[in-house]
Design a protein around this motif. Sequence first.
Motif, short mmCIF file in Angstrom:
data_model
loop_
_atom_site.label_atom_id
_atom_site.label_comp_id
_atom_site.label_asym_id
_atom_site.label_seq_id
_atom_site.Cartn_x
_atom_site.Cartn_y
_atom_site.Cartn_z
N ARG A 287 -0.80 -6.91 9.67
CA ARG A 287 -1.36 -6.06 8.60
C ARG A 287 -2.00 -4.86 9.29
O ARG A 287 -3.22 -4.73 9.37
CB ARG A 287 -2.37 -6.86 7.78
N LYS A 439 -8.33 -5.79 0.64
CA LYS A 439 -7.06 -5.94 -0.07
C LYS A 439 -7.21 -5.66 -1.57
O LYS A 439 -6.21 -5.41 -2.25
CB LYS A 439 -6.50 -7.35 0.13
N ASN A 584 -5.31 -1.39 -5.68
CA ASN A 584 -4.47 -1.70 -4.51
C ASN A 584 -4.37 -0.54 -3.54
O ASN A 584 -3.46 -0.51 -2.70
CB ASN A 584 -3.06 -2.12 -4.95
N ASP A 600 -0.09 -3.83 0.03
CA ASP A 600 0.61 -4.96 -0.58
C ASP A 600 -0.37 -6.15 -0.64
O ASP A 600 -1.53 -6.03 -0.23
CB ASP A 600 1.88 -5.31 0.19
N GLU A 601 0.07 -7.28 -1.16
CA GLU A 601 -0.76 -8.49 -1.28
C GLU A 601 -2.06 -8.19 -2.04
O GLU A 601 -3.10 -8.79 -1.77
CB GLU A 601 -1.11 -9.05 0.09
N SER A 602 -1.99 -7.30 -2.98
CA SER A 602 -3.20 -6.84 -3.66
C SER A 602 -3.20 -7.27 -5.12
O SER A 602 -2.46 -8.18 -5.52
CB SER A 602 -3.32 -5.32 -3.52
N SER A 605 1.24 -4.48 -7.86
CA SER A 605 2.24 -3.85 -6.99
C SER A 605 2.61 -2.46 -7.49
O SER A 605 3.73 -1.98 -7.26
CB SER A 605 3.49 -4.72 -6.91
N PRO A 632 3.45 0.15 -2.42
CA PRO A 632 2.66 -0.81 -1.63
C PRO A 632 3.24 -1.03 -0.24
O PRO A 632 4.45 -1.13 -0.06
CB PRO A 632 2.73 -2.09 -2.47
N GLY A 633 2.33 -1.06 0.73
CA GLY A 633 2.73 -1.23 2.12
C GLY A 633 3.00 0.08 2.83
O GLY A 633 3.35 0.07 4.02
#
Length: 735
Positions: A287, A439, A584, A600-602, A605, A632-633
């Motif tokens: 991450r 996050k 996010n 991401d992972e928030s 999306s 995201p990301g």
Amino acid sequence: MLKKYISTVVFSCCIGFPVQIPAQTVSEKDNDKQEKTAFQTASPWMPEIDIRSDVAIVYGVNGNPSDKGHRSAFEDRVRSWRKKGYDTHFMTGIAWGAYEDYFLGKWDGQSHFDEGQVEVSGDTIWHGHNVPYIVPQKSFINYIKEQVIERVIDAGITSVYLEEPEFWTRGGYSTAFKEEWKDFYGFDWKPQHESAENTWLSNKLKYHLYFKTIDEVSKYAKKYGRKKGLDVKVYIPTHSLVNYSSWMIVSPEASLASLPGIDGYIAQVWTGTSREATYFNGVVKERTFENAFLEYGSMVSMTAPTNRKIFFLTDPIEDRRKDWDDYKKNYEATFTAQLLYPRVNNYEVMPWPERIYTKPYKVAYTDREVLIPYKYSTQMQVMINALNDMPVSGNKVSGINSIGVLMGNSMMFQRLPTHEGFEDPRFSNFYGQTLPLLKRGIPVQTVHMENLGYKETLQNIKVLVMSYSNMKPHSEDVHENLEKWVKNGGMLIYTGRDDDPYQNVTEWWNGKKNRFDTPSGNLFKHLGIPEQAGEGRYKTGKGEVFVIRKNPKEFVMEHGGDENFVETVKHAFENDGQKLLFKNNLALQRGPYRIIAVMDESVNSEPYFADGPVVDLFNPLLPVLTEKTVVPGEQAFLYSLNYAYDKNKPAVVASAARISNEKLIGGEYSFTCKSPVNTMNSLRVFLPSKPEKVMLEDSGGTGISPIGASWDNNSRTYYLQFANKPEGIQVKFKL
């Protein structure tokens, strides 16, 4: 150097790669006197690495121990960079370096290999051939003073960087270390693997040894400089407390800011540190952006209250063998993270440009070696040249900026070896307190307990999260300061089972004055709540204390494990009616620059939509966009053209070269572009109207035809593309 690998390159319709033109020499200084951007190099000046930052930090009196190709005399290397107009500083390792003359006995007639850091197996921990990580004893300190500090100051250097004071936690078994133990503690050495008590004592000593070394060497540098009529400044390039704790290294970190001989730091954060995999929601993976954000934040926390200068480092590549697409992706993540700290605008734009521009890198899982692609070098140069103009900003990152997580130097003391089954996989007790917030779009602030005595440290913090699961307080002052803050209205969240073996090491909370089983017992007494407080909510003065009886690592190592923790933070924050909103993304405006990161992972999306017109500074073609979508990301680095429209004056919006000699005389706008040979300049300029004529000339006055040139009427910007030259290309617009 580059010509050895590539002599000509074919140019596509999108971005062109011309036949390379040999560099010529130039001696004039084209940068205003400032020390805002820098790079470090062991090489003499070469046209391939002339990146035109303000400062060239010349590395090592004997060069870089990892690079045997540039062992020319230190003074010659310094002169070569000064001749090209650079301010020159000096950097050397303080725990390792090209000190073969010391280790081999050429300096004082005695071999010093027995002073290396040693593991329990008896093996020395090496940094390179004949270069051990050192246990810094008196003889080594004297060597650094006499053979390094005096020599560089005699060469006119007035800024010295003592890099990476590092002692590996797995070290601590050498004869030299045992001698220092007896001298420091007054009793015989005890092996650290036998008990938590011994590990604690061992790591405290490692911390002290480099604190003492930095103190002595920095004082000596300033004293010797004064004898020469020079005001010498000393800086510490160091990894973050987050990374050192994660990588199981001990270093003085925050304590150095209190030393009178220390003027600042370089925050050594880059892909290699930030891609360290972490737990979140039960999943282990890289991450990079989130980790980099926390690393830079810990460096800001360490230095901000002390007013020490800090440079942020990024690196376009890293040591591990990957590929250029991987380097680029992770470079964008770390670069974005550093820009989200608006009070910092000093940068080491890269270390080792010689390895970036002249060394083909082996591609992971192949036998191929590939030199940096032109598209990437162009993008990188756009990014680093933007740093020359990056302003300090009073703006804050989007989201709630008043939630903090307490950290301390003792995080480094409990990592290795393990005792009584206690483990902290991947430093998860720290990430358990931070990642669940970050996050969810909260730009969590890290707070150094060593700085709690400064009123600025907690003045903007409303909710503070802390745990003694992975660190311990250095003195009762920590609790006295927290008591004042909570009773004045602060909301404190304490999380932990207090079940690790380091709770019982011999320290101030269980000594003659105090008789507490755990440090939290002393904290809770100060706060006026039960010393063995169970899970719950407690009123303390104008503030409150929330106790969660779980170790923070459980919040990230287990799927959905952070729900109660996040809900507790929400309750604490909303106690006065404010709402804690989750998102996010993080975003910030710094002058004309817009910095955006979508995680991401928030909580969702959804992409982030940035309104234009903006120039995309992560795209080497510098396109003008009416809207930028960030998914995201990913991250974005944008230049807002509204900034140029408001001023309505000609201005360079972005360039893969350093801009100087900017002039607007009558109807002509001109400037000079300088950047390394064998690289491509991509340049976008705002003009109030379409120019009548565009002219490019080299330093000899010879006209040059651009590879790409176009006017965009909608944005009122002109795009140019041409081969860079260190001696400069002059660009003229007749308006």
